[in-house]
Enzyme design. Structure first.
Site, PDB file in Angstrom:
ATOM      1  N   HIS A  72       0.730  -1.046   0.116  1.00 33.50           N
ATOM      2  CA  HIS A  72      -0.117   0.701  -0.151  1.00 33.50           C
ATOM      3  C   HIS A  72       0.591   1.287   0.192  1.00 33.50           C
ATOM      4  O   HIS A  72       1.303   1.140   0.782  1.00 33.50           O
ATOM      5  CB  HIS A  72      -1.165   0.064   1.423  1.00 33.50           C
ATOM      6  CG  HIS A  72      -1.727   0.789   0.979  1.00 33.50           C
ATOM      7  ND1 HIS A  72      -3.226   0.738   0.806  1.00 33.50           N
ATOM      8  CD2 HIS A  72      -1.949   2.381   1.182  1.00 33.50           C
ATOM      9  CE1 HIS A  72      -3.941   2.328   1.028  1.00 33.50           C
ATOM     10  NE2 HIS A  72      -2.935   2.991   1.319  1.00 33.50           N
ATOM     11  N   CYS A  73       0.439   2.217  -0.922  1.00 36.75           N
ATOM     12  CA  CYS A  73       1.615   3.503  -1.354  1.00 36.75           C
ATOM     13  C   CYS A  73       0.990   4.737  -1.001  1.00 36.75           C
ATOM     14  O   CYS A  73      -0.350   4.700  -1.314  1.00 36.75           O
ATOM     15  CB  CYS A  73       2.202   2.719  -2.597  1.00 36.75           C
ATOM     16  SG  CYS A  73       3.244   4.371  -2.648  1.00 36.75           S
ATOM     17  N   PRO A  74       1.494   5.289   0.363  1.00 32.96           N
ATOM     18  CA  PRO A  74       0.874   6.368   1.554  1.00 32.96           C
ATOM     19  C   PRO A  74       1.024   7.300  -0.023  1.00 32.96           C
ATOM     20  O   PRO A  74       0.307   8.716  -0.234  1.00 32.96           O
ATOM     21  CB  PRO A  74       1.743   6.270   2.617  1.00 32.96           C
ATOM     22  CG  PRO A  74       3.101   6.113   2.203  1.00 32.96           C
ATOM     23  CD  PRO A  74       1.993   5.115   0.931  1.00 32.96           C
ATOM     24  N   ASN A  78      -3.543   4.250  -2.097  1.00 29.57           N
ATOM     25  CA  ASN A  78      -4.072   3.175  -3.572  1.00 29.57           C
ATOM     26  C   ASN A  78      -2.759   1.775  -2.941  1.00 29.57           C
ATOM     27  O   ASN A  78      -1.366   2.287  -2.525  1.00 29.57           O
ATOM     28  CB  ASN A  78      -4.126   3.802  -4.548  1.00 29.57           C
ATOM     29  CG  ASN A  78      -5.250   2.457  -5.105  1.00 29.57           C
ATOM     30  OD1 ASN A  78      -5.109   1.863  -4.659  1.00 29.57           O
ATOM     31  ND2 ASN A  78      -5.581   2.253  -6.323  1.00 29.57           N
TER      32      ASN A  78
END
Length: 282
Positions: A72-74, A78
């Site tokens: 999960h990429c902040p 997303n």
């Protein structure tokens, strides 16, 4: 992969343990599920109420299961998974090129700043800040982009690096690797003209992924195509079922199997060993 209403009721009635696993095994018997938990159980998501497809993980931030989840990429707010992994790589690549371009074009003015070659205005501090920001982002992006390029070459996700997938026969950290060229096409597709464009061109639909030949699954008594144990180390690939057209390009090393011949072969040798075959995976 979602449980039927009757299976969900049965799962809720049964006490935890082997009885629940029996319900899940019955629900997953016709699904391309070849990985297990560390205890050898069927992977099931209690939040989404579904049998987890292979390479699928539940994201606590998005609160749903993500196909071929990487992380999960902040920064993009997303999850990075099957549907957007190519776009994430292009995002890293173009961001890195942009930062390098800014640092290179600003370098001459940065040198003049330290040699007092610029007019004494506030603009010179903007030049210094711009160069430092571009240089620092270039270093961080180059390391992150290089790491994900290595992941693509090995056909792994970040989660699979930290915890190798567990197949029914054993743990295999390279179980999904097909070789550098085929691993690259898994993400970018067969059409090279689309590789550098932000259009979806990854092979498959996220519900099936071919795997390399792995050792025999001890749960299965027979092997596909009459393959014996003496040939299990040969680098042959076998499709468990007819693959989609976009995936069949990955099987150019082997003769294609029609659905009829695959069914006849299964009747001939009994239940085929999915751990020995080219698996379809989600």
């Amino acid at each position: 992969f979602h449980l039927t209403y009757s299976d969900k009721e049965s799962l809720e009635r049964e006490p935890r343990g082997e009885s629940q696993q029996e319900v899940l095994r019955r629900a997953a018997k016709d699904l391309p599920i070849y990985t297990r938990t560390m205890s050898g159980a069927i992977r099931y998501c209690d939040r989404c109420h579904l049998v987890k497809p292979d390479r699928c993980h539940h994201c606590s931030v998005c609160d749903k299961c993500i196909l071929k989840m990487d992380h999960h990429c902040p920064w993009v707010n997303n999850c990075v998974g099957f549907s957007n992994y190519k776009f994430f790589l292009l995002f890293l690549a173009y961001s890195l090129l942009y930062c390098l371009f800014i640092a290179a074009t600003d370098l001459q003015y940065f040198i003049k700043f330290w040699t007092n070659g610029l007019p004494d205005t506030q603009a010179k501090f903007h030049i210094m800040f711009l160069f430092f920001a571009a240089a620092m982002f270039s270093v961080s992006l180059s390391s992150l982009f290089g790491y994900h390029c290595w992941l693509v070459s090995k056909n792994k996700s970040t989660l699979e690096v930290f915890r190798a997938p567990i197949f029914r026969h054993r743990t295999d950290k390279n179980g999904f690797s097909l070789g550098f060229s085929k691993n690259l096409r898994q993400v970018f597709g067969d059409e090279k003209k689309y590789w550098l464009l932000p259009v979806f061109s990854s092979l498959g639909d996220g519900c099936s992924f071919p795997t390399c030949l792995v050792n025999q699954d001890p749960e299965q008594a027979s092997t596909p195509g009459g393959l014996n144990s003496s040939s299990k180390n040969e680098n042959h690939l076998f499709p468990a079922k007819p693959l989609r057209d976009s995936q069949s390009h990955l099987l150019t090393d082997t003769p294609s199997w029609s659905e009829t011949s695959a069914k006849a072969e299964k009747d001939k040798v009994g239940m085929s060993n999915p751990a020995l075959t080219m698996e379809n995976e989600t």
